[in-house]
Design a protein around this motif. Structure first.
Motif, short mmCIF file in Angstrom:
data_model
loop_
_atom_site.label_atom_id
_atom_site.label_comp_id
_atom_site.label_asym_id
_atom_site.label_seq_id
_atom_site.Cartn_x
_atom_site.Cartn_y
_atom_site.Cartn_z
N ILE A 293 -5.68 9.56 11.62
CA ILE A 293 -5.16 10.52 10.64
C ILE A 293 -3.91 9.95 9.95
O ILE A 293 -3.56 10.37 8.86
N VAL A 294 -3.27 8.98 10.59
CA VAL A 294 -2.10 8.34 10.00
C VAL A 294 -2.52 7.53 8.78
O VAL A 294 -1.85 7.54 7.75
N SER A 295 -3.65 6.82 8.89
CA SER A 295 -4.14 6.02 7.77
C SER A 295 -4.46 6.91 6.57
O SER A 295 -4.07 6.61 5.44
N ARG A 296 -5.15 8.02 6.82
CA ARG A 296 -5.52 8.92 5.72
C ARG A 296 -4.28 9.55 5.08
O ARG A 296 -4.20 9.69 3.86
N PHE A 297 -3.31 9.90 5.90
CA PHE A 297 -2.09 10.51 5.39
C PHE A 297 -1.33 9.53 4.49
O PHE A 297 -0.90 9.88 3.39
N CYS A 298 -1.15 8.30 4.97
CA CYS A 298 -0.33 7.34 4.22
C CYS A 298 -1.04 6.84 2.97
O CYS A 298 -0.39 6.52 1.97
N GLU A 299 -2.37 6.78 2.99
CA GLU A 299 -3.10 6.39 1.79
C GLU A 299 -2.98 7.45 0.70
O GLU A 299 -3.04 7.13 -0.49
N SER A 300 -2.81 8.69 1.11
CA SER A 300 -2.71 9.78 0.12
C SER A 300 -1.28 10.00 -0.36
O SER A 300 -1.05 10.81 -1.25
N ARG A 301 -0.34 9.28 0.22
CA ARG A 301 1.08 9.49 -0.12
C ARG A 301 1.60 8.24 -0.81
O ARG A 301 1.51 7.13 -0.27
N ALA A 302 2.16 8.41 -1.99
CA ALA A 302 2.69 7.27 -2.75
C ALA A 302 3.99 6.77 -2.13
O ALA A 302 4.72 7.53 -1.49
N GLY A 303 4.26 5.48 -2.33
CA GLY A 303 5.53 4.91 -1.89
C GLY A 303 5.63 4.66 -0.41
O GLY A 303 6.71 4.79 0.17
N THR A 304 4.49 4.30 0.23
CA THR A 304 4.52 4.01 1.66
C THR A 304 4.10 2.57 1.91
O THR A 304 3.43 1.94 1.08
N GLU A 305 4.47 2.03 3.07
CA GLU A 305 4.06 0.70 3.49
C GLU A 305 3.85 0.70 4.99
O GLU A 305 4.46 1.51 5.71
#
Length: 220
Positions: free
Chosen positions: A34-46
């Motif tokens: 769920i971390v992968s899906r969350f971060c892919e949907s949120r701009a400005g993450t790495e």
């Protein structure tokens, strides 16, 4: 020297202290997490190891932590470095319990995936929604125990205010100028006196240990 290092530890930048939890498991964030899906949907993450961070923030803010399939039998102490996480995945681990207080300070946590055999920390009433799918349980959106009634109601003494402190957890913060046990003492907290006493005790213990070790070293 050891005491001096201990005193400096709280002053280290968050990024340096938070690096350990990102490397607890090998590899990057798992695509199924769920971390992968969350971060892919949120701009400005790495991504950094098993962590997802906010890009460009100083100090770098951890948004998600993927500890799925890490063969964890208990929660690692490094988890305390991830209190800023919004999303956390613990699925696929042979965890047998989530001890009370394991998520103390996780006030931003809104999605927590755990093995289906485990309940959500704080109980189902601490979350807006709890769903199960296959071998995982998803706890979503923390409730504020300070704004609740019944089971989640959190009593605070007079001269204090309730503040969330994690799933199903809260703390009572004294109103100024009250402090001390149950916020019964009025007036400013003697910061200079407290720091002076603490410094004197630390210095005395350091000198005592240094002298003891020196005498032992000189003893034939």
């Amino acid at each position: 020297m050891g005491a001096f290092v201990v005193l400096l530890l709280p002053l280290l930048p968050w990024a340096a202290r938070g690096a350990a939890v990102c490397g607890l498991c090998p590899g990057p964030v798992r695509n199924s997490s769920i971390v992968s899906r969350f971060c892919e949907s949120r701009a400005g993450t790495e991504s950094e190891g098993r962590c997802c961070r906010e890009r460009g923030a100083r100090p770098e803010r951890l948004l998600g932590l993927d500890l799925s399939d890490c063969s964890l039998h208990s929660l690692p102490p490094e988890l305390a470095e991830a209190t800023a996480a919004i999303v956390l995945d613990l699925t696929g681990n042979p965890l047998t319990a989530l001890p009370d207080g394991s998520f103390l300070g996780f006030t931003r946590l809104q999605r927590l995936a755990v093995p289906v055999a485990l309940p959500c920390p704080g109980g189902s009433s601490a979350w807006v929604a709890v769903t199960t799918s296959g071998s995982s349980r998803l706890c979503q959106d923390q409730r504020n125990p300070c704004n609740s009634s019944g089971e989640l109601a959190w009593p605070c003494p007079e001269n204090a205010a309730c503040a969330p402190d994690g799933p199903g957890l809260a703390q009572c913060l004294c109103h100024s100028p009250f402090h001390g046990y149950k916020c019964l003492r009025e007036g400013a907290f003697p910061v200079l006196l407290f720091c002076g006493i603490l410094g004197a005790v630390t210095l005395s213990l350091s000198l005592l240990l240094w002298g003891t070790q020196r005498r032992k070293a000189k003893t034939p």
